[in-house]
Design an enzyme around this catalytic site. Structure first.
Site, PDB file in Angstrom:
ATOM      1  CB  SER A 658      -0.925  -0.014   1.223  1.00 17.78           C
ATOM      2  OG  SER A 658      -1.748  -1.152   1.218  1.00 17.78           O
ATOM      3  CG  PHE A 659       1.724   2.919   3.127  1.00 15.32           C
ATOM      4  CD1 PHE A 659       0.877   3.943   2.760  1.00 15.32           C
ATOM      5  CD2 PHE A 659       1.377   2.112   4.198  1.00 15.32           C
ATOM      6  CE1 PHE A 659      -0.289   4.176   3.456  1.00 15.32           C
ATOM      7  CE2 PHE A 659       0.211   2.340   4.890  1.00 15.32           C
ATOM      8  CZ  PHE A 659      -0.641   3.369   4.518  1.00 15.32           C
ATOM      9  N   GLY A 660       4.408   1.360  -0.578  1.00 16.30           N
ATOM     10  CA  GLY A 660       5.696   1.326  -1.246  1.00 16.30           C
ATOM     11  C   GLY A 660       5.996  -0.002  -1.893  1.00 16.30           C
ATOM     12  CB  SER A 661       8.068  -1.031  -4.482  1.00 17.51           C
ATOM     13  OG  SER A 661       6.993  -0.403  -5.147  1.00 17.51           O
ATOM     14  CE  LYS A 679       6.922  -1.026   3.749  1.00 16.41           C
ATOM     15  NZ  LYS A 679       6.174  -1.402   4.974  1.00 16.41           N
ATOM     16  CG  ASP A 783      -2.442  -5.101   7.014  1.00 20.45           C
ATOM     17  OD1 ASP A 783      -3.506  -5.693   6.767  1.00 20.45           O
ATOM     18  OD2 ASP A 783      -1.727  -4.601   6.137  1.00 20.45           O
TER      19      ASP A 783
END
Length: 891
Positions: A658-661, A679, A783
């Protein structure tokens, strides 16, 4: 409400326990037994097919294999575990499967066909057919599980397929005394194994058609066989990182006319006299030669001038880390296609030849740590592809040629020489300089040119130990990527320019041993990421700040400065009030008046800056998290991450969240390569900065064998001048749990066994218990789902992705969130607790609910969002249906 919730969880736990027990009974007891029996017959059938090829069995060793040798076996065989020479596994997935076949010394005869049935023995680890009378070829394909293969002392002949190179687990391979070897693809590649022993003296005589011989990174020793010279078709010889000794055969170049690569680095090879260097003379006959690697051996004596007579197709020449002396021959300029020269760490003397300027394709020139003298030739400026120049640790004199400005250098190392004159402004205008520009410990004079501000991509600037004068250029503040600024031991004067406060990536600032004066700028205490500052032995005066780095006595030094006062008690400086003498009262009043005016102006500025700081609050909190974590982890630079991931290449991308790769990378730690997961936060995504802070805060505190391990962090500026944030973790090679629970979606061939599923469930439960029992405040992950559970080499589970994690107080209420927008994110649909959808506060019970859903997915293979849950089918109904089905089967 709490009692009702607790009873509901107890009921779910009881039902779940029944499901697990029944699954274990069915899958561990009945199904594996039936499957093992069927598969064991397949192993037996493969062995009987192999037996049919045996025509001689003088001792009747194979009589127990379900029939006489050579008979036609049409009936299904019994389990082979009691047959002669056959060993089966007793536990785990190999239970009842053939793991070893030892038929050595039984006098067996027959022809082994190339396409062998042995490949069906998928758990075979040990195969020994040595000391028999077998003929034919080496059997292929062989099981990928094979660790030991011994076919020595037979009469095998024919082709050795390159498929042997695919046996990644193979530790021992013995093919001694083969009657004849002809390599099908003319390549013999056995790199990256633990092969021991020596190469047979007659190896070259038996490999007349060999083109490639590669035995890199093994444990081979002894001399290089002279018989290799008889393999006249050899094109590539790769023997690096072994323990080969003796001299290099001087016949290689005379007989191997097609040779284009010879790499013998990191062995124990010797050259003690001119005659021992004859091999290099002979290599001048190889017109196709491109690569020579002789680094890391015991070569000494004079460097032969014949090195300049090598083929003009030469691209790579490496002789570093030996004991070679003599001069670099002037004729080196004849090798016009050279890309890399590595001659460092030797005893070479004399000058750098001017002819080096003819090597227009040269990109790497490493001559450091020798005894070279004379001037740096101006012709180096002709090398318009040169990216790395290392001439440090020599005795070079004269000035730095301004022609170096023509070279697209990334690294410039000139330290520890005897260079004089100024630093040319042309050199400081090389926009590609990124890794380092090092001029340390020379005799350079003049001022530091203002063009230093053009080095916008530079990480390290070191001009220490010279005779530089003048002021520090204000343009230095343009070097936004600068991490290490070392200027100690010069004659610099004036004040520290305020522009230094713009160096947001600065880690170390050393201005000690100069003539700098004025007050210590308060801006130095505002630099968030700086780790070390040394301004000692200068002429500063006034008060030492009491903020930022100046609160840590071990992180900064003001030694040898008599005009300072105040500061933290550890400095033992006099109070600043003692410095206001009677004769200076008027001056003091003037200072106070000016200070008051500035204070009023400061208040106005504070009002103006309030909005700015409010808008950048998230960024500052990210930096705060880095400060908290910096005491345990060494920060890494943006450039290092770019290098380790090959520029964040798509082939290194292992996941997108959701917030990065997340990228796979390779970094150096204690001179060893370490595989890491990087990350990279997508700071354009709302909530990404807060996710970075949450992950840093959580992993800074939490330590457990079933949590991912953070290695380091990066908060810097990327190549576009934008903010960049990344976290570096241990790389866990077996991916995430989602890939194993749903193998077909990810192209996997195998899933998880029941035992593995239970172990993973226990690992995750252990991590969850640790988080929920953490003190002083429990941690809620928020999560839990299969894609956030990573598996290491041993299939041990590690919980990761703490981007939504929160600390909660003991009343099960979340502590204040970082931002209201980010605080609304509470997990993934299907796994998040239903009460979160009603706006309830987060609690450890939400994680417990997610864990229950996760357990059902682990043991049923069904996701809560599958299409099967449409209409009236729910997860609860699936649970009930599974339980009822198992009850019927049990009856």
């Amino acid at each position: 409400m709490e009692r009702h919730g607790c009873s509901r969880h107890r009921h779910c736990s009881f039902v779940l326990l029944i499901v697990v027990v029944v699954v274990a009974y069915l899958l561990v007891g009945v199904v594996p037994a039936l499957q093992a029996s069927v598969i064991a017959e397949d192993d037996g059938r493969a062995l009987m097919q192999f037996q049919s090829l045996i025509t001689e069995d003088p001792y009747g060793a194979l009589a127990s294999w379900g029939g006489s040798s050579g008979s036609n076996h049409s009936a299904s065989p019994a389990t082979p575990c009691g047959w002669c020479g056959v060993t089966c596994g007793v536990r785990g997935r190999s239970r009842g499967r053939v793991t070893a076949l030892d038929l050595r010394g039984l006098g067996l005869g027959g022809a082994i066909v190339a396409q062998s049935s042995l490949s069906s023995l998928t758990y075979l680890r040990w195969l020994d057919l040595s000391q028999n009378r077998l003929c034919g070829g080496v059997p292929t394909p062989l099981p990928l599980s094979l660790e030991y293969l011994n076919l020595s002392c037979n009469a095998l002949q024919g082709a050795v397929s390159s498929e042997l190179g695919s046996l990644r687990r193979l530790r021992i391979l013995s093919l001694i005394l083969l009657a004849e070897i002809s390599v099908r693809n003319k390549h013999l590649v056995m790199q990256f194994n633990n092969l021991t022993g020596t190469l047979p003296p007659c190896a070259g005589n038996r490999l007349p058609r060999l083109k490639v011989l590669s035995v890199d990174r093994n444990q081979l020793h002894g001399a290089i066989p002279v018989s290799l010279c008889n393999s006249s078709k050899l094109e590539v010889i790769q023997m690096m990182k072994n323990s080969f000794s003796g001299v290099i055969p001087d016949c290689l170049g005379a007989h191997l006319q097609n040779l284009w690569e010879l790499t013998l680095d990191d062995n124990q090879l010797e050259a003690n006299s001119d005659s021992d260097w004859r091999f290099l003379d002979s290599l001048t006959n190889c017109s196709n030669l491109k690569v020579i690697g002789l680094a890391g051996n015991k070569l000494q004596g004079l460097l032969p001038g014949s090195i300049a007579n090598l083929s003009t197709s030469m691209e790579f020449l490496s002789i570093y880390n030996n004991m070679i002396h003599g001069q670099i021959p002037q004729g080196i300029g004849n090798l016009v296609n050279l890309d890399s020269i590595y001659m460092h760490l030797n005893n070479l003397a004399g000058t750098i030849p001017d002819s080096i300027g003819k090597l227009k394709k040269l990109s790497n020139l490493y001559l450091y740590d020798n005894n070279l003298s004379g001037q740096i030739p101006a012709t180096i400026g002709n090398l318009t592809m040169l990216s790395r120049l290392s001439l440090n640790e020599n005795m070079l004199t004269g000035s730095i040629p301004s022609s170096l400005g023509n070279c697209p250098l990334e690294t410039l190392e000139l330290q520890n020489n005897r260079l004089t004159g100024p630093i040319p402004k042309e050199v400081l205008q090389i926009s590609t300089l990124s890794t380092s520009a090092n001029f340390q410990r020379n005799m350079l004079t003049g001022s530091l040119p203002s063009e230093v501000g053009d080095l916008k991509n530079l990480q390290t600037l070191d001009v220490s130990g010279n005779r530089l004068t003048g002021e520090i250029p204000a343009s230095l503040g343009n070097c936004q990527i600068l991490q290490y600024c070392i200027m100690k031991g010069n004659f610099l004067q004036g004040e520290i320019p305020s522009s230094i406060g713009q160096l947001r990536g600065l880690l170390v600032l050393d201005l000690s041993g100069n003539n700098l004066s004025g007050c210590i700028p308060d801006l130095l205490s505002n630099m968030k990421g700086i780790e070390r500052m040394d301004i000692s032995f200068n002429n500063f005066e006034g008060e030492v700040p009491k903020r930022g780095i100046f609160l840590n006595a071990s992180a900064f030094s003001v030694e040898g400065i008599t005009g300072l006062c105040g500061g933290i008690p550890e400095l033992k400086l006099p109070p600043c009030s003692n410095y206001i003498s009677t004769t200076n009262k008027r001056l003091h009043k003037l200072v106070m008046a000016i200070s008051t005016a500035f204070a009023i102006l400061g208040i106005a500025l504070l009002l103006a800056l309030f909005v700015f700081f409010r808008q950048t609050r998230n960024s500052r909190k990210g930096e705060h998290a880095l400060l908290l974590i910096s005491d345990q982890h060494v920060r890494v630079s943006y450039t290092e991450l770019v290098t380790s991931t090959n520029g964040f290449a798509s082939e290194n991308l292992v996941g997108v969240g959701s917030f990065g790769s997340v990228y796979k990378g390779t970094m150096m730690s204690n001179e060893e390569e370490v595989v890491v997961a990087v990350k990279v936060l997508n700071l354009q995504q709302r909530g990404a900065s807060q996710s970075f802070v949450a992950e840093c805060e959580t992993l800074r505190c939490a330590r457990h064998r079933n949590l991912v391990k953070i290695l380091t962090v990066c908060s810097s500026i990327d190549s576009r001048g934008l903010d960049f944030k990344a976290i570096v973790f241990d790389f866990l090679p077996n991916g995430n749990l989602h890939q194993w629970l749903h193998p077909r979606e990810h192209g996997n061939q195998t899933g998880l066994s029941l035992i593995q599923r239970i172990n993973i469930a226990i690992d995750v439960a252990s991590a969850l218990e640790y988080l929920h029992q953490y003190r002083p405040a429990p941690i809620v992950h928020c999560d839990f789902k299969p894609s956030n559970i990573l598996l290491d080499n041993d299939m041990v589970a590690h919980v990761g992705d703490f981007g939504l994690a929160r600390f909660v107080d003991h009343g099960q209420h979340s502590l204040p969130d970082i931002s209201s927008g980010w605080a609304t994110i509470r997990g993934t649909i299907g796994y998040a607790a239903p009460e979160y959808g009603l706006g309830n506060k987060i609690s450890i019970y939400g994680d417990t609910y997610s864990f229950g859903v996760l357990l059902l997915e682990i043991f049923t293979g069904k996701r809560p969002t599958d299409a099967d849950f449409a209409q009236d089918l729910s997860l609860h109904r699936l649970e009930f249906g599974v339980r009822r089905m198992f009850q019927q089967i049990a009856c």
